[in-house]
Motif scaffolding. Sequence first.
Motif, PDB file in Angstrom:
ATOM      1  N   LEU A  33       0.910  -1.121   0.030  1.00 19.96           N
ATOM      2  CA  LEU A  33       0.001   0.020   0.011  1.00 19.96           C
ATOM      3  C   LEU A  33       0.913   1.360  -0.078  1.00 19.96           C
ATOM      4  O   LEU A  33       1.177   1.721   0.949  1.00 19.96           O
ATOM      5  CB  LEU A  33      -1.256  -0.090   1.210  1.00 19.96           C
ATOM      6  N   SER A  34       1.449   1.512  -1.213  1.00 18.86           N
ATOM      7  CA  SER A  34       0.716   1.202  -2.494  1.00 18.86           C
ATOM      8  C   SER A  34       1.743   1.091  -3.619  1.00 18.86           C
ATOM      9  O   SER A  34       1.451   0.947  -4.682  1.00 18.86           O
ATOM     10  CB  SER A  34      -0.238   2.276  -3.029  1.00 18.86           C
ATOM     11  N   ASP A  81      -8.891   1.034  -3.497  1.00 25.13           N
ATOM     12  CA  ASP A  81      -7.427   0.766  -3.555  1.00 25.13           C
ATOM     13  C   ASP A  81      -7.115  -0.433  -2.756  1.00 25.13           C
ATOM     14  O   ASP A  81      -6.114  -1.273  -2.987  1.00 25.13           O
ATOM     15  CB  ASP A  81      -6.541   2.102  -3.107  1.00 25.13           C
ATOM     16  N   ARG A  96      -2.110   6.094  -6.041  1.00 22.81           N
ATOM     17  CA  ARG A  96      -3.268   5.256  -5.827  1.00 22.81           C
ATOM     18  C   ARG A  96      -3.426   4.157  -6.994  1.00 22.81           C
ATOM     19  O   ARG A  96      -3.483   4.497  -8.068  1.00 22.81           O
ATOM     20  CB  ARG A  96      -4.486   5.970  -5.731  1.00 22.81           C
ATOM     21  N   HIS A 117     -10.772   5.528   0.295  1.00 23.47           N
ATOM     22  CA  HIS A 117     -10.081   4.885  -0.736  1.00 23.47           C
ATOM     23  C   HIS A 117      -9.941   3.414  -0.197  1.00 23.47           C
ATOM     24  O   HIS A 117      -9.015   2.652  -0.614  1.00 23.47           O
ATOM     25  CB  HIS A 117      -8.434   5.369  -0.585  1.00 23.47           C
ATOM     26  N   GLU A 135      -6.764   3.170   7.576  1.00 28.15           N
ATOM     27  CA  GLU A 135      -6.268   4.733   7.293  1.00 28.15           C
ATOM     28  C   GLU A 135      -6.910   4.974   5.844  1.00 28.15           C
ATOM     29  O   GLU A 135      -7.530   5.946   5.586  1.00 28.15           O
ATOM     30  CB  GLU A 135      -4.940   4.661   7.289  1.00 28.15           C
ATOM     31  N   LEU A 136      -6.519   3.977   4.823  1.00 25.47           N
ATOM     32  CA  LEU A 136      -6.945   4.362   3.448  1.00 25.47           C
ATOM     33  C   LEU A 136      -8.569   4.219   3.223  1.00 25.47           C
ATOM     34  O   LEU A 136      -9.203   4.993   2.568  1.00 25.47           O
ATOM     35  CB  LEU A 136      -6.280   3.517   2.433  1.00 25.47           C
ATOM     36  N   SER A 188      -2.776   0.218   8.090  1.00 31.32           N
ATOM     37  CA  SER A 188      -2.896   0.892   6.891  1.00 31.32           C
ATOM     38  C   SER A 188      -4.108   0.932   5.992  1.00 31.32           C
ATOM     39  O   SER A 188      -4.620   1.727   5.554  1.00 31.32           O
ATOM     40  CB  SER A 188      -1.826   0.435   6.079  1.00 31.32           C
TER      41      SER A 188
END
Length: 240
Positions: free
Chosen positions: A36-37, A218, A82, A215, A209-210, A206
């Motif tokens: 990531l990523s 992703d 991304r 996101h 968080e995204l 992680s």
Amino acid sequence: MGIREQSGYDVRLDWGGEGVAALGRECAVLVVVDVLSFSTTTDLVVGRGGRVLPVRWRDERGIAHARAAGAVIAGEGAFTLRPSSVTEIPPGTLLALPSPNGATLCDAAAATGAHVLAGCLRNASAVAAKALELGGPVGLIAAGERWGVDIFGGGETFGPLRPCVEDQMGAGAIAAALAGLGAKLSPEAALAARSVDVGALASCVSGRELTEAGHGGDVALASRRDVSDAAPMRIEGVLA
């Protein structure tokens, strides 16, 4: 064999820039894993017939390097770090991809003289096969994150390493594929191979968080295992 070495094994694993320095003395192939990523985005670009120019920082130096190479610079248009931004990238595109983790480690790994590959969950088996084709030993570099690093500020000081679930799993998936091809894993690599649980990617720090930043797509792209035949390899500074 030194007490801190993983000599005697076909496949070894360590973390971050310190891991590159350690395994670069022992291994003919280094696989950088930044799920990531950076590595996931690189897999998607290369899988569509593109190439990736790793750029350490998105600052004046990095941008000048990218423009001199004739690259499209991630962050200046439709394409970014991304993974979801590159799913339709045109074949033949050279994308400059700034990343203080994955891109930086690719350059550091190349400086050791080793062959450098970029691996993730998506291309674990393809990267494993390529690594064995190149010859061993194979060093898996789980990128991790760095506490306190200003990604966009262009600073030179790295904070302490923050090991990450997603990079351990990515390295573990590659280790498992290598074991399936007959390679002997170090205890460090074997433990990572047993840790792979792609369902945990969305709930690790992680991943959360995204997802909370909007996101989640992703994370979903990064969570797919062995869906890609791409094995991005660094040749003359470019992953292809």
